[in-house]
Motif scaffolding. Structure first.
Motif, PDB file in Angstrom:
ATOM      1  N   ARG A 110      42.471  31.418  51.319  1.00  0.00           N
ATOM      2  CA  ARG A 110      41.536  32.369  51.922  1.00  0.00           C
ATOM      3  C   ARG A 110      42.141  33.771  51.826  1.00  0.00           C
ATOM      4  N   ARG A 111      41.378  34.721  51.289  1.00  0.00           N
ATOM      5  CA  ARG A 111      41.881  36.079  51.110  1.00  0.00           C
ATOM      6  C   ARG A 111      40.722  37.069  51.120  1.00  0.00           C
ATOM      7  N   ASP A 112      41.024  38.307  51.471  1.00  0.00           N
ATOM      8  CA  ASP A 112      39.986  39.315  51.638  1.00  0.00           C
ATOM      9  C   ASP A 112      39.370  39.766  50.321  1.00  0.00           C
ATOM     10  N   ASP A 113      40.088  39.606  49.218  1.00  0.00           N
ATOM     11  CA  ASP A 113      39.569  40.109  47.937  1.00  0.00           C
ATOM     12  C   ASP A 113      38.809  39.067  47.130  1.00  0.00           C
ATOM     13  N   ILE A 114      38.588  37.872  47.706  1.00  0.00           N
ATOM     14  CA  ILE A 114      37.828  36.822  47.028  1.00  0.00           C
ATOM     15  C   ILE A 114      36.817  36.238  48.003  1.00  0.00           C
TER      16      ILE A 114
END
Length: 331
Positions: A259-263
């Motif tokens: 989980r990541r903010d850019d995906i």
């Protein structure tokens, strides 16, 4: 095979190694570097092989060399023979060990997690062989079993499984991985057709049919978009997505772990599931391998049952085709 190691006086193992390197690299210089020899003797060896066989094996009309129809046949046979030779050596050495060893392999992530749990359960059985876990790279698992460096592997959908027997263990949905801010990220559910025309990463170590599966073209008729970033593992794939170079269809568990903010991850209703299967050499007669495979099936089944009351389980039911060593410790 004649006294010099040749087959009917025409082929020997060195010939097959040399030709395989050239045919796979499609370039004499790269093949020579891979083999650790100089380019001129490699070129001479290939031309001598063509003269002995009486056929043209390579098309040299372009900047790269490509196998002819005869060359493609020899490449397929060379891979099979060289894997068999390697397997004979590796398995003979393991047979000479004081205690039996089962070498098992998987790529990092969900596969190695399941492999470790299986290895612990197997080790608890009376008389179990010692287990060695080999963490391998993306797309390498099938080859490691075929050439004898491993006895058992966990393979995901799309990986090269020729010459192996398989039993499915787990299955899960795939989701679309999109760059944050991509227009499709505004939708809650997607279809494979929504992804048509978008660039998908390309992994050169996977067989061609896997490319269709990983880009969703197995459920739609579409030309390959270009340019496509080349990736060799899941970390590279996710970075290509985050940089806006591609979109991807990935297992839901990979999205959950990353989980990541850019995906942005979105469900894809018609994407085929991702299945993890245990694989072993077709026709294996090893009781130790049979027990390990059976243990893996039992562990996956138990985990499916234990999760039944919680979130939806994605473990697969064992198929009705229980092949090779699973059927019997003797077979």
């Amino acid at each position: 095979m004649d006294a010099t190691g040749g087959i009917d006086g025409v082929l020997d193992v060195r010939d097959l190694r040399y030709f395989r390197a050239v045919a796979e690299e499609r370039n004499i210089t790269r093949a020579a570097e891979r083999l650790g020899i100089a380019q001129p003797p490699l070129s001479r060896a290939i031309r001598q092989l063509e003269r002995r066989l009486g056929v043209s094996l390579l098309d040299r009309s372009t900047r790269q060399v490509t196998p002819t129809a005869a060359g493609l046949v020899l490449l397929e046979e060379a891979v099979r023979v060289l894997d068999a030779v390697s397997a004979a050596a590796h398995r003979t050495r393991r047979a000479a060990l004081a205690a039996p060893v089962v070498v098992v392999t998987a790529k990092p992530g969900v596969a190695t997690d399941l492999l470790r749990r299986t290895a612990r359960a197997y080790a608890a059985e009376p008389g179990a062989a010692r287990v060695e876990i080999l963490v391998s790279g993306y797309g390498e698992q099938g080859g490691l079993v075929r050439d004898g460096r491993a006895d058992v592997a966990l393979l995901g959908t799309g990986e090269d499984d020729h010459g192996l027997d398989l039993e499915p263990l787990t299955s899960e949905p795939r989701v679309a991985a999109l760059p944050a801010g991509h227009p499709l990220a505004d939708r809650s559910v997607l279809s494979c057709r929504d992804l048509a025309g978008l660039p998908f990463p390309h992994c050169p170590v996977l067989p061609p049919h896997a490319d269709d599966y990983w880009s969703g073209r197995d459920v739609r008729d579409e030309a390959v978009a270009a340019p496509r970033p080349v990736v060799r593992d899941s970390s590279q794939l996710l970075e290509a997505v985050a940089l806006g170079q591609a979109v991807a269809l990935i297992p839901a568990s990979l999205a959950e772990r990353n989980r990541r903010d850019d995906i942005a991850y979105r469900p894809v209703r018609d994407a085929g599931p991702y299945t993890l299967a245990i694989a072993w050499t077709s026709g294996s007669r090893s009781p130790a391998i049979a027990r390990f495979v059976r243990t893996a099936i039992e562990v996956a089944s138990h985990e499916r049952t234990s999760r039944a009351a919680g979130p939806p389980s994605h473990a697969a039911e064992p198929s009705s085709r229980v092949a090779g060593p699973v059927a019997s410790d003797q077979g």
